[in-house]
Design a protein around this motif. Structure first.
Motif, PDB file in Angstrom:
ATOM      1  N   TYR A 159       0.832  -1.209   0.000  1.00  0.00           N
ATOM      2  CA  TYR A 159       0.000   0.000   0.000  1.00  0.00           C
ATOM      3  C   TYR A 159       0.866   1.258   0.000  1.00  0.00           C
ATOM      4  O   TYR A 159       0.628   2.209  -0.758  1.00  0.00           O
ATOM      5  N   LEU A 160       1.895   1.270   0.832  1.00  0.00           N
ATOM      6  CA  LEU A 160       2.745   2.453   0.943  1.00  0.00           C
ATOM      7  C   LEU A 160       3.550   2.706  -0.322  1.00  0.00           C
ATOM      8  O   LEU A 160       3.819   3.860  -0.678  1.00  0.00           O
ATOM      9  N   LEU A 161       3.940   1.654  -1.028  1.00  0.00           N
ATOM     10  CA  LEU A 161       4.734   1.860  -2.232  1.00  0.00           C
ATOM     11  C   LEU A 161       3.872   2.134  -3.459  1.00  0.00           C
ATOM     12  O   LEU A 161       4.315   2.811  -4.379  1.00  0.00           O
ATOM     13  N   ILE A 162       2.656   1.611  -3.500  1.00  0.00           N
ATOM     14  CA  ILE A 162       1.756   2.011  -4.588  1.00  0.00           C
ATOM     15  C   ILE A 162       1.458   3.499  -4.482  1.00  0.00           C
ATOM     16  O   ILE A 162       1.393   4.221  -5.482  1.00  0.00           O
ATOM     17  N   ALA A 163       1.297   3.977  -3.248  1.00  0.00           N
ATOM     18  CA  ALA A 163       1.034   5.403  -3.005  1.00  0.00           C
ATOM     19  C   ALA A 163       2.323   6.170  -2.783  1.00  0.00           C
ATOM     20  O   ALA A 163       2.334   7.181  -2.079  1.00  0.00           O
ATOM     21  N   TYR A 164       3.438   5.706  -3.375  1.00  0.00           N
ATOM     22  CA  TYR A 164       4.723   6.387  -3.203  1.00  0.00           C
ATOM     23  C   TYR A 164       4.605   7.854  -3.622  1.00  0.00           C
ATOM     24  O   TYR A 164       5.061   8.755  -2.915  1.00  0.00           O
ATOM     25  N   ALA A 165       3.999   8.112  -4.773  1.00  0.00           N
ATOM     26  CA  ALA A 165       3.763   9.492  -5.212  1.00  0.00           C
ATOM     27  C   ALA A 165       2.406   9.946  -4.659  1.00  0.00           C
ATOM     28  O   ALA A 165       1.430  10.083  -5.395  1.00  0.00           O
ATOM     29  N   TRP A 243      -6.935  -5.473  -9.060  1.00  0.00           N
ATOM     30  CA  TRP A 243      -6.125  -4.626  -8.181  1.00  0.00           C
ATOM     31  C   TRP A 243      -4.653  -4.620  -8.579  1.00  0.00           C
ATOM     32  O   TRP A 243      -3.953  -3.627  -8.351  1.00  0.00           O
ATOM     33  N   ILE A 244      -4.164  -5.687  -9.181  1.00  0.00           N
ATOM     34  CA  ILE A 244      -2.740  -5.755  -9.469  1.00  0.00           C
ATOM     35  C   ILE A 244      -2.349  -4.808 -10.600  1.00  0.00           C
ATOM     36  O   ILE A 244      -1.220  -4.306 -10.655  1.00  0.00           O
ATOM     37  N   ALA A 245      -3.288  -4.530 -11.528  1.00  0.00           N
ATOM     38  CA  ALA A 245      -2.994  -3.546 -12.567  1.00  0.00           C
ATOM     39  C   ALA A 245      -2.905  -2.141 -11.975  1.00  0.00           C
ATOM     40  O   ALA A 245      -2.135  -1.295 -12.451  1.00  0.00           O
ATOM     41  N   ARG A 246      -3.680  -1.866 -10.946  1.00  0.00           N
ATOM     42  CA  ARG A 246      -3.608  -0.571 -10.279  1.00  0.00           C
ATOM     43  C   ARG A 246      -2.287  -0.398  -9.524  1.00  0.00           C
ATOM     44  O   ARG A 246      -1.843   0.720  -9.273  1.00  0.00           O
ATOM     45  N   ALA A 247      -1.658  -1.513  -9.161  1.00  0.00           N
ATOM     46  CA  ALA A 247      -0.423  -1.442  -8.377  1.00  0.00           C
ATOM     47  C   ALA A 247       0.752  -0.914  -9.183  1.00  0.00           C
ATOM     48  O   ALA A 247       1.812  -0.640  -8.610  1.00  0.00           O
ATOM     49  N   LEU A 248       0.598  -0.749 -10.491  1.00  0.00           N
ATOM     50  CA  LEU A 248       1.695  -0.260 -11.314  1.00  0.00           C
ATOM     51  C   LEU A 248       2.016   1.202 -11.068  1.00  0.00           C
ATOM     52  O   LEU A 248       2.973   1.724 -11.643  1.00  0.00           O
ATOM     53  N   GLU A 249       1.223   1.878 -10.244  1.00  0.00           N
ATOM     54  CA  GLU A 249       1.503   3.272  -9.920  1.00  0.00           C
ATOM     55  C   GLU A 249       2.799   3.428  -9.132  1.00  0.00           C
ATOM     56  O   GLU A 249       3.377   4.505  -9.084  1.00  0.00           O
ATOM     57  N   GLY A 250       3.254   2.366  -8.496  1.00  0.00           N
ATOM     58  CA  GLY A 250       4.500   2.442  -7.735  1.00  0.00           C
ATOM     59  C   GLY A 250       5.718   2.469  -8.640  1.00  0.00           C
ATOM     60  O   GLY A 250       5.633   2.188  -9.843  1.00  0.00           O
ATOM     61  N   PRO A 251       6.901   2.805  -8.105  1.00  0.00           N
ATOM     62  CA  PRO A 251       8.130   2.800  -8.913  1.00  0.00           C
ATOM     63  C   PRO A 251       8.416   1.409  -9.473  1.00  0.00           C
ATOM     64  O   PRO A 251       8.002   0.390  -8.909  1.00  0.00           O
TER      65      PRO A 251
END
Length: 522
Positions: A159-165, A243-251
């Motif tokens: 969660y914290l790394l998907i929301a890194y930005a 949900w896993i496609a949404r996780a690509l927001e992370g670095p």
């Protein structure tokens, strides 16, 4: 013996995360000047964890047998139930743990240059170390309770790394959706823990393996079903796949570690651990075949229409993990285990080389195959990712939002009025407003007689403030007495009951009442 040091393997990365976090709070490793020390601590602890595992591997090869179950002490005890601090050091756990530590170390070293001069450099490495320790605990845990600790820490880290930005709304929304999707699986994991204690009296993996044969098909299915739900959610199987496609927001390094190589395989690892229980339930094996097959098809078709490298790799990962679940459903658990190890190594390489690949290729992805373009309905479905996200919105998100709105309306129109607060102001804000109005009006509120005396000293001012609050409570919340007060009370109660009746007239609340009635009867 080397196995007595196994507890250091997950602990070392966590110590690195704590050191980085404390150093940042104290201002000792902030900015570009603190990058070198942060990187050294993160990579150094990951290297030490890997070395300990390599020593255990060499010892197992030298003696011809893995250490097996290692119990270091007792964690919790309640009556006849107890939870041990134990580690599973069989051959499969050592192999996967060594792979986890090795890939974790590679990703940490890769990230040093990739995130150079990033504002969140220290935050990234802190979370990365936290996740590495969590994954090592999942793999090495000797019982389901310790595995659940690592399971939760891995979910929080993702969660914290998907929301890194976190400045970008899309990143925070996607992180929240991924986090909530995994919480459904966590509920299943906790159900599995409860049923293991109730039906088997143990949470140890070897105890589950020994006791599985004594359970009937229904009991074994109930125990395994909760864990299976957790595995489906963590490994992004249908219907949790979006949900896993949404996780690509992370670095990119976090995508490689979390969703390409390691965390996405945690569900498969859990299913392989549950082999003795699953073999007692043909229904769950059939469910594994169905869900794994659908996810493999979803990942294959979805990957054909993606326009960026990371999305293609992500859908390919979903397809491969679906095939692992399919293999487990067919009883090929050893094949699924080898598939997991080889796929994790290969996918980590692909994700880490994706940025360079984009610079070398003239076009980021291959064109959509002609056979798929010719079937317009299938092509549209693949582009829309089979409408799983809108379906989840319709079945889960919108009813939850409607329930939240109704609860808020009930709170504003019933509860707040009951205690005499304004409809849209909570207790804290009302007291703050009262204090502000006191200052504006020279310390006298509407209806305040000014009977509260003035005091001196800290204790006196404290008592004055308490007395003023009690006077306000008496003036605003206590009935003034007489017929007028009684009549006002009756009118208020009538209004509250009308509001309750209006809310309960919705079909969803009628359904809740019916379900509650069945629960009470049963």
């Amino acid at each position: 013996m080397a196995e007595s040091l196994v507890w250091l393997v997950p602990l070392l990365p966590w110590l690195a995360a704590g050191w980085i976090g404390i150093g940042w709070l104290l201002g000792r490793n902030r900015g570009e000047a603190g990058e070198r020390g942060t990187a050294r601590v993160a990579s150094g602890t990951a290297l030490l964890a890997l070395l300990i595992l390599l020593v255990l591997d060499v010892q197992a090869l030298w003696t011809g047998a893995a250490p097996g179950q290692v119990v270091l002490g007792q964690w919790l005890a309640s009556g006849e139930y107890q939870v041990l601090v134990s580690f599973a050091l069989d051959g499969y756990a050592l192999l996967v743990a060594t792979l986890v530590a090795f890939i974790g170390l590679l990703v940490i070293r890769f990230s040093v240059n990739y995130l150079h001069r990033e504002a969140g450099f220290q935050r990234f490495f802190m979370i990365l170390s936290l996740f590495t320790g969590a994954m090592l605990l999942i793999v090495l845990a000797g019982n389901a309770a310790l595995a659940f600790v690592g399971w939760e820490l891995a979910g929080v880290s993702s969660y914290l790394l998907i929301a890194y930005a976190y400045q970008r709304p899309v990143a925070t929304i996607n992180a929240t959706r991924a986090f909530l999707s995994n919480r459904i699986g966590d509920a299943g994991f906790m159900l599995g823990l409860f049923l293991c204690l109730h039906l088997l009296g143990t949470l140890e993996w070897d105890g589950l393996a020994r006791g599985a044969g004594e359970l009937g098909q229904l009991s074994a299915a109930l125990v395994a079903a909760g864990f299976l739900l957790a595995a489906f959610a963590k490994s992004a199987q249908v219907p949790f796949a979006p949900w896993i496609a949404r996780a690509l927001e992370g670095p990119t390094p976090s995508s490689a570690l979390f969703y390409g190589a390691l965390m996405v395989h945690a569900g498969v690892y859990l299913v392989i651990r549950l082999e003795p229980l699953l073999m007692q339930s043909p229904v769950l094996l059939a469910l594994l075949v169905l869900v794994g097959g659908l996810t493999a098809l979803y990942g294959f078709l979805g990957g054909l229409v993606q326009t960026d490298v990371k999305s293609v790799l992500m859908f390919s990962t979903s397809a491969q993990v679906g095939l692992m679940f399919l293999a487990c459903g067919l009883g090929w658990f050893e094949l699924a285990a080898w598939h997991l190890v080889l796929h994790a190594a290969w996918r980590a390489f692909q994700f880490l080389s994706a940025p360079a690949l984009m610079h070398l290729m003239h076009r980021p992805t291959r064109p959509v195959p002609a056979w798929l373009r010719g079937r317009r309905w299938l092509h549209t479905a693949a582009l829309q990712r089979f409408w799983l996200d809108p379906l989840a919105n319709w079945l889960l998100v919108r009813p939850t939002q409607a329930l939240a709105r109704d609860v808020r309306a009930f709170d504003e129109h019933v509860v707040n009025r009951m205690v005499g607060l304004p409809a849209s102001i909570s207790l804290v804000s009302s007291l703050a407003q009262w204090e502000q109005r006191k200052q504006l009006k020279g310390g006298v509120l509407d209806g305040d007689t000014g009977d509260v005396g003035r005091a001196r000293g800290a204790a006196g001012h404290l008592m004055e403030w308490i007395a003023s609050g009690l006077q306000w409570f008496e003036e605003r919340l206590v009935l003034r007495g007489g017929e007028q007060g009684l009549q006002s009370l009756i009118q208020r109660l009538g209004t509250y009951l009308t509001e309750v009746e209006r809310l309960l007239s919705h079909p969803r609340y009628l359904l809740l009442v019916i379900l509650a009635t069945f629960v009470v009867i049963l």
